[in-house]
Structure formats: structure tokens, C-alpha cells
Design an enzyme around this catalytic site. Structure first.
Site, PDB file in Angstrom:
ATOM      1  N   SER A  44      48.089  40.650  40.288  1.00 16.11           N
ATOM      2  CA  SER A  44      49.133  41.145  39.577  1.00 16.11           C
ATOM      3  C   SER A  44      50.494  40.541  39.712  1.00 16.11           C
ATOM      4  O   SER A  44      50.694  39.286  39.560  1.00 16.11           O
ATOM      5  CB  SER A  44      48.994  42.588  39.408  1.00 16.11           C
ATOM      6  OG  SER A  44      49.781  43.344  38.280  1.00 16.11           O
TER       7      SER A  44
ATOM      8  N   HIS B 131      46.205  39.486  35.391  1.00 16.07           N
ATOM      9  CA  HIS B 131      45.948  40.139  34.565  1.00 16.07           C
ATOM     10  C   HIS B 131      47.038  40.649  33.531  1.00 16.07           C
ATOM     11  O   HIS B 131      48.407  40.140  34.067  1.00 16.07           O
ATOM     12  CB  HIS B 131      45.075  41.549  35.079  1.00 16.07           C
ATOM     13  CG  HIS B 131      45.860  42.425  35.955  1.00 16.07           C
ATOM     14  ND1 HIS B 131      45.272  43.639  36.178  1.00 16.07           N
ATOM     15  CD2 HIS B 131      47.319  42.638  36.025  1.00 16.07           C
ATOM     16  CE1 HIS B 131      46.083  44.137  36.922  1.00 16.07           C
ATOM     17  NE2 HIS B 131      47.455  43.670  36.804  1.00 16.07           N
TER      18      HIS B 131
END
Length: 199
Positions: free
Chosen positions: A97, A122
Site C-alpha cells: 500500500s 492497491h
């Protein structure tokens, strides 16, 4: 968590440091765990301190993080870009992330991963409850952040914005080799690449 203490001999006797302070002497910052405002403030303070000490010497940011708060991660990222000193990024364990985003934002040619590290990108996560109007405002903001992160990740990796947007729709895990091919890192290392470090 117990933080180890390192004792060094100096001309004036012994001096003890916590391990992170000792690493800072070698221009190494360790970002471990989730990224929140407190962690971001500590990393930013270390970046600014090292910049003030020597703006031309590399700073080495080791990352082992599952990610965290987007605004906190962006504060670190913006500071990395703001300072003159080049920031080398090294993934140890995982960079997921916001951790992966920071990894990609290191100085081109100086973004590394250890052999068995994993990298995951993501879209930003968000949750909000309240009045419908407030939910709508927050939904628009998270979509704006998503577009901004995708554009920056595309810039750092050389991928198209469309590809990054498609790949970040869901959790997208990569090995070091896959992250290298994607453009998040420049090389996989098996030996210390930090000048002055223990080779």
C-alpha cells in the site's frame, strides 16, 4: 517492544544509543510497521535533520510496512521530494500500500528490494459514516486521492496510468523480480548497497 541499545567506545569513553539513533548516524532511517501521523512526523523529522547535516549525501530509507494512512504517507513522500539529499529506498520484508508507494518514490536507480521481500499495490481504502452529503464529500475526496496516487505511481514506474489504475483495483502482490519488471524498484540486492554500511 524492547529497543536494543548499542554501546560505542569514543575518545571520551563509552556512549550508548538506541539502535535507531545509531542507524541515523549512518544516514539510515527505518520505517517499520503501519504509517500514521506519528510515524510520518518521526520519519519527516529524520529526513529534515539528515538534509540539514549534508544535503548532498544519500539518505537510506528501509521500509518494512503494511501501509497506512494516505495523508501520512504523502507527507513522507512530499518531504522526500522536497529535500535535496537523494533518498534511496530499500524494501525489507514487505512494502504494501503506502509502503510500496514510498518505495517507488525513492531516487531513480536507488530503489531496492531484498530477495524475499514482497510488494503490494492497491487503491486507497476509506470508510466514513454520517450524513449522506458528508459521505458524498468523502467519496469524492478518496476518488481524487486514488487518481493522484495512480498518476504518481505511473510516473515513478513508467507504466501507463490506465495500467496502474487497473492493477490497483484489487490487491496486486509482487515478488522483488516482478516489482523490478513493473518499475517500482531498480534492483534486487543480496548484499548491503549502503556506502559505509557493513558489507
Amino acid at each position: 517492544m524492547l529497543v536494543p541499545i548499542v554501546v560505542e567506545q569514543t575518545g571520551r569513553g563509552e556512549r550508548s544509543y538506541d539502535i535507531y539513533s545509531r542507524l541515523l548516524k549512518d544516514r539510515i532511517i527505518f520505517l517499520g510497521g503501519g504509517i500514521d501521523d506519528n510515524v510520518a512526523n518521526l520519519v519527516i523529522a529524520q529526513l529534515l535533520f539528515l538534509e540539514a547535516e549534508d544535503p548532498d549525501k544519500d539518505i537510506h530509507l528501509y521500509i518494512n510496512s503494511p501501509g497506512g494512512v494516505v495523508t501520512a504517507g504523502m507527507a513522507i513522500y512530499d518531504t522526500m521530494r522536497y529535500i535535496k539529499a537523494p533518498v534511496s529506498t530499500i524494501c525489507v520484508g514487505q512494502a504494501a500500500s503506502m509502503g510500496a508507494f514510498l518505495l517507488s518514490g525513492g531516487e531513480k536507480g536507488k530503489r531496492y528490494s531484498l530477495v524475499n521481500s514482497r510488494i503490494m499495490i492497491h487503491q486507497p481504502l476509506g470508510g466514513f459514516q454520517g450524513q449522506a452529503t458528508d459521505i458524498h464529500i468523502h467519496a469524492k475526496e478518496i476518488l481524487r486521492m486514488k487518481d493522484e496516487l495512480n498518476a504518481l505511481l505511473a510516473e515513478h514506474t513508467g507504466q501507463s496510468v490506465e495500467k496502474v489504475a487497473a492493477d490497483t483495483e484489487r490487491d496486486y502482490f509482487m515478488s522483488g523480480e516482478e516489482a523490478k519488471n513493473y518499475g517500482i524498484i531498480d534492483a534486487i540486492v543480496t548484499r548491503n548497497v549502503v556506502p559505509g554500511g557493513a558489507n
